[in-house]
Enzyme design. Structure first.
Site, PDB file in Angstrom:
ATOM      1  CE1 TYR A   9      -4.209  -1.605   0.097  1.00  0.00           C
ATOM      2  CE2 TYR A   9      -2.852  -3.175   1.273  1.00  0.00           C
ATOM      3  CZ  TYR A   9      -4.024  -2.835   0.822  1.00  0.00           C
ATOM      4  OH  TYR A   9      -4.980  -3.822   0.254  1.00  0.00           O
ATOM      5  CB  SER A  10       4.427   1.776  -0.595  1.00  0.00           C
ATOM      6  OG  SER A  10       5.430   2.916  -0.977  1.00  0.00           O
ATOM      7  CG  ASN A  11       0.868   6.966   0.756  1.00  0.00           C
ATOM      8  OD1 ASN A  11       0.105   6.265   0.436  1.00  0.00           O
ATOM      9  ND2 ASN A  11       0.746   7.362   1.865  1.00  0.00           N
ATOM     10  CG  HIS A  12       8.516   5.774  -2.029  1.00  0.00           C
ATOM     11  ND1 HIS A  12       8.924   6.879  -2.622  1.00  0.00           N
ATOM     12  CD2 HIS A  12       8.922   4.747  -2.447  1.00  0.00           C
ATOM     13  CE1 HIS A  12      10.193   6.588  -3.334  1.00  0.00           C
ATOM     14  NE2 HIS A  12      10.191   5.345  -3.122  1.00  0.00           N
ATOM     15  CG  LEU A  13       6.008   1.092  -4.238  1.00  0.00           C
ATOM     16  CD1 LEU A  13       5.470  -0.216  -4.355  1.00  0.00           C
ATOM     17  CD2 LEU A  13       7.399   0.988  -5.061  1.00  0.00           C
TER      18      LEU A  13
END
Ligand code: PLP
Length: 300
Positions: A69-73
């Protein structure tokens, strides 16, 4: 720094006061620093951290790391699409391979990111040079520019310094939710003497003090600015929540018309309200809370 056209930011990000009795009755002013409005797709601190890395990559493909669920990805994938740069996302959790993608990873894939799933023990060792080389080889990303997990490296920390300089003279305490701590490391270094930064970790573990200091030493040569952490508001760990936190976030949204991102921003605001209630801040203190993100998928 010049920033490429499609990534043009709205900077400085807006700063506005919210009237909230839970702060006012303790003699406190609460300001929201709306980093969530910097860019529609590279949201908040992700813009501040990624753009300097894209500049350093000089047109090379990007490879980075994150959880499901990475915002960075998502931010990296969006940047790749906007700039026409190939991106690879190395995702924690081999068991996710071959399953339907969750909405966050589906967005990454739709933006053209190649997803490469690895098991958790390899993922944990990805900062070891031989392990990293093996991952990049397997992902077909040997020639790509490596952005570390969460995007926090020296370029990113230096990029986040501007968050602090934008807030000079505007608040006594600047508070931010922390994952890797890169945003706090830069923010604290940018503040003026007499201002202080407060980090609210959303992960459990107590490792962040050393990590933030190490990031500052690499970026600025020494520990910089006045900062501290309050480790009491992670609610059990990353993406963990409690009924109290959920109710608080919903109430804050209703009172102030702000869509509250639940993994980081909710814990920050909840922590600040608890600290106000404890009289942890002197009367007359102005607190700026950094809104580092917004909910995904968009509630609207
Ligand atoms: C990534 C992220 C953070 C954490 O930033 P770090 O620099 O890793 O501490 C905070 N808030 C939001 C909304 C994020 O997406």
């Amino acid at each position: 720094m010049t920033s490429p056209g499609p990534l043009s930011p709205r900077l400085p990000s807006p700063l506005h006061e919210v009237r909230d009795a839970r702060f006012e009755r303790h003699g406190l002013r609460l300001l929201l620093k709306r980093d969530d409005l910097i860019h529609p797709l590279l949201i908040g601190n992700k813009w501040r951290k990624l753009v300097p890395n894209i500049a350093a990559a000089r047109g090379r493909a990007l490879v980075t790391f994150g959880g499901a669920y990475s915002n960075h990805l998502r931010a990296t994938a969006a940047a790749g699409r906007l700039l026409g740069l190939p991106t690879t996302g190395v995702v924690r959790g081999h068991e996710l391979a071959g399953r339907p993608l969750n909405p966050s990873l589906a967005r990454c894939a739709a933006d053209g990111m190649r997803l490469h799933f690895i098991d958790r023990s390899t993922y944990r060792r990805k900062s070891e040079p031989e392990v990293l080389a093996g991952i990049l080889r397997a992902a077909g990303a040997e020639d790509a520019y490596v952005v570390p997990e969460g995007g926090s490296n020296t370029e990113a920390v230096r990029g986040c310094r501007a968050l602090g300089t934008e807030l000079r003279g505007r608040a006594d305490v600047v508070a931010v939710a922390c994952g890797t701590g890169g945003t706090l490391a830069g923010l604290a270094a940018g503040l003026a003497a007499g201002q202080r930064a407060l980090g609210v970790p959303v992960l459990k573990g107590g490792f962040l003090e050393a990590d933030v200091q190490a990031l500052q030493e690499r970026a600025f040569g020494a520990r910089s600015g006045t900062w501290s952490l309050d480790d009491r508001f992670h609610c059990g760990g990353y993406a963990r929540t409690t009924p109290e936190l959920g109710a608080f976030a919903q109430d804050f949204e209703q009172r102030h018309g702000l869509a509250v991102e639940r993994l980081y921003v909710a814990k920050l605001l909840f922590g600040l309200a608890a600290l106000a209630e404890e009289d942890a801040f002197a009367r007359g203190t102005t607190i700026a809370a950094v809104v580092t993100g917004r909910p995904f998928p968009d509630p609207a």
